[in-house]
Design a protein around this motif. Structure first.
Motif, PDB file in Angstrom:
ATOM      1  N   LYS A  31      -1.313  -3.399  67.708  1.00  0.00           N
ATOM      2  CA  LYS A  31       0.023  -2.872  67.996  1.00  0.00           C
ATOM      3  C   LYS A  31       0.978  -2.966  66.809  1.00  0.00           C
ATOM      4  CE  LYS A  31      -0.276  -4.010  72.877  1.00  0.00           C
ATOM      5  NZ  LYS A  31       0.229  -4.903  73.933  1.00  0.00           N
ATOM      6  N   ILE A  32       0.578  -3.687  65.778  1.00  0.00           N
ATOM      7  CA  ILE A  32       1.431  -3.869  64.599  1.00  0.00           C
ATOM      8  C   ILE A  32       0.630  -3.421  63.380  1.00  0.00           C
ATOM      9  CG2 ILE A  32       2.737  -5.520  63.209  1.00  0.00           C
ATOM     10  CD1 ILE A  32       2.991  -7.252  65.749  1.00  0.00           C
ATOM     11  N   GLU A  33       1.044  -2.321  62.801  1.00  0.00           N
ATOM     12  CA  GLU A  33       0.264  -1.692  61.732  1.00  0.00           C
ATOM     13  C   GLU A  33       0.087  -2.578  60.506  1.00  0.00           C
ATOM     14  OE1 GLU A  33       4.526  -0.047  61.491  1.00  0.00           O
ATOM     15  OE2 GLU A  33       3.141  -0.635  63.066  1.00  0.00           O
ATOM     16  N   PHE A  34       0.977  -3.513  60.276  1.00  0.00           N
ATOM     17  CA  PHE A  34       0.900  -4.378  59.094  1.00  0.00           C
ATOM     18  C   PHE A  34      -0.093  -5.520  59.262  1.00  0.00           C
ATOM     19  CE2 PHE A  34       5.343  -3.045  59.801  1.00  0.00           C
ATOM     20  CZ  PHE A  34       5.412  -2.079  58.812  1.00  0.00           C
ATOM     21  N   LEU A  35      -0.478  -5.786  60.481  1.00  0.00           N
ATOM     22  CA  LEU A  35      -1.319  -6.930  60.804  1.00  0.00           C
ATOM     23  C   LEU A  35      -2.780  -6.574  60.534  1.00  0.00           C
ATOM     24  CD1 LEU A  35      -1.231  -9.771  61.986  1.00  0.00           C
ATOM     25  CD2 LEU A  35      -1.168  -8.751  64.258  1.00  0.00           C
ATOM     26  N   ARG A  36      -3.317  -7.071  59.410  1.00  0.00           N
ATOM     27  CA  ARG A  36      -4.696  -6.748  59.031  1.00  0.00           C
ATOM     28  C   ARG A  36      -5.723  -7.484  59.864  1.00  0.00           C
ATOM     29  NH1 ARG A  36      -6.091  -4.654  53.559  1.00  0.00           N
ATOM     30  NH2 ARG A  36      -4.267  -3.408  53.094  1.00  0.00           N
ATOM     31  N   PHE A  59      -2.120 -10.363  56.003  1.00  0.00           N
ATOM     32  CA  PHE A  59      -1.324  -9.211  55.588  1.00  0.00           C
ATOM     33  C   PHE A  59      -1.680  -8.857  54.148  1.00  0.00           C
ATOM     34  CE2 PHE A  59       0.815 -11.863  58.605  1.00  0.00           C
ATOM     35  CZ  PHE A  59       1.210 -10.971  59.585  1.00  0.00           C
ATOM     36  N   ALA A  60      -1.479  -7.609  53.779  1.00  0.00           N
ATOM     37  CA  ALA A  60      -1.788  -7.153  52.425  1.00  0.00           C
ATOM     38  C   ALA A  60      -0.790  -7.688  51.404  1.00  0.00           C
ATOM     39  CB  ALA A  60      -1.829  -5.632  52.380  1.00  0.00           C
TER      40      ALA A  60
END
Length: 98
Positions: A31-36, A59-60
């Motif tokens: 649900k959170i695009e930043f969460l790798r 995270f990146a």
């Protein structure tokens, strides 16, 4: 890569509450695009000094971690955690990219 570890000790440390907290934390997955990556592990010792749960997120970059912190899904989960938390601790660090 940025790794954030969050240790949670719940006010009510019974198994049902621990399972509910684990499920709520896992609900952020996808649900959170930043969460790798997101991992939630439950303590098996149950000692007085033990924490109940560890949340491990990846995270990146720090910019993506900062964006995660203000993401509406994360804010909603954080509000739930605040009401259930007796103590918490965090370690955020940079890890070499795989």
């Amino acid at each position: 890569m940025i790794i954030n570890n969050l240790l949670l000790k719940l006010k009510d440390r019974n198994n049902d509450n621990i399972v509910k907290m684990r499920d709520i934390l896992l609900s952020m997955r996808g649900k959170i695009e930043f969460l790798r990556d997101l991992k939630v592990e439950v303590d098996i010792r149950h000692g007085k000094s033990s924490y109940d749960i560890i949340l491990i997120t990846e995270f990146a970059s720090m910019e993506e971690f900062d964006a995660y912190l203000i993401h509406p899904v994360h804010i909603e989960v954080s509000k739930y955690i605040e009401g259930e938390l007796e103590a918490g601790a965090a370690v955020c660090y940079e890890s070499p990219k795989a």
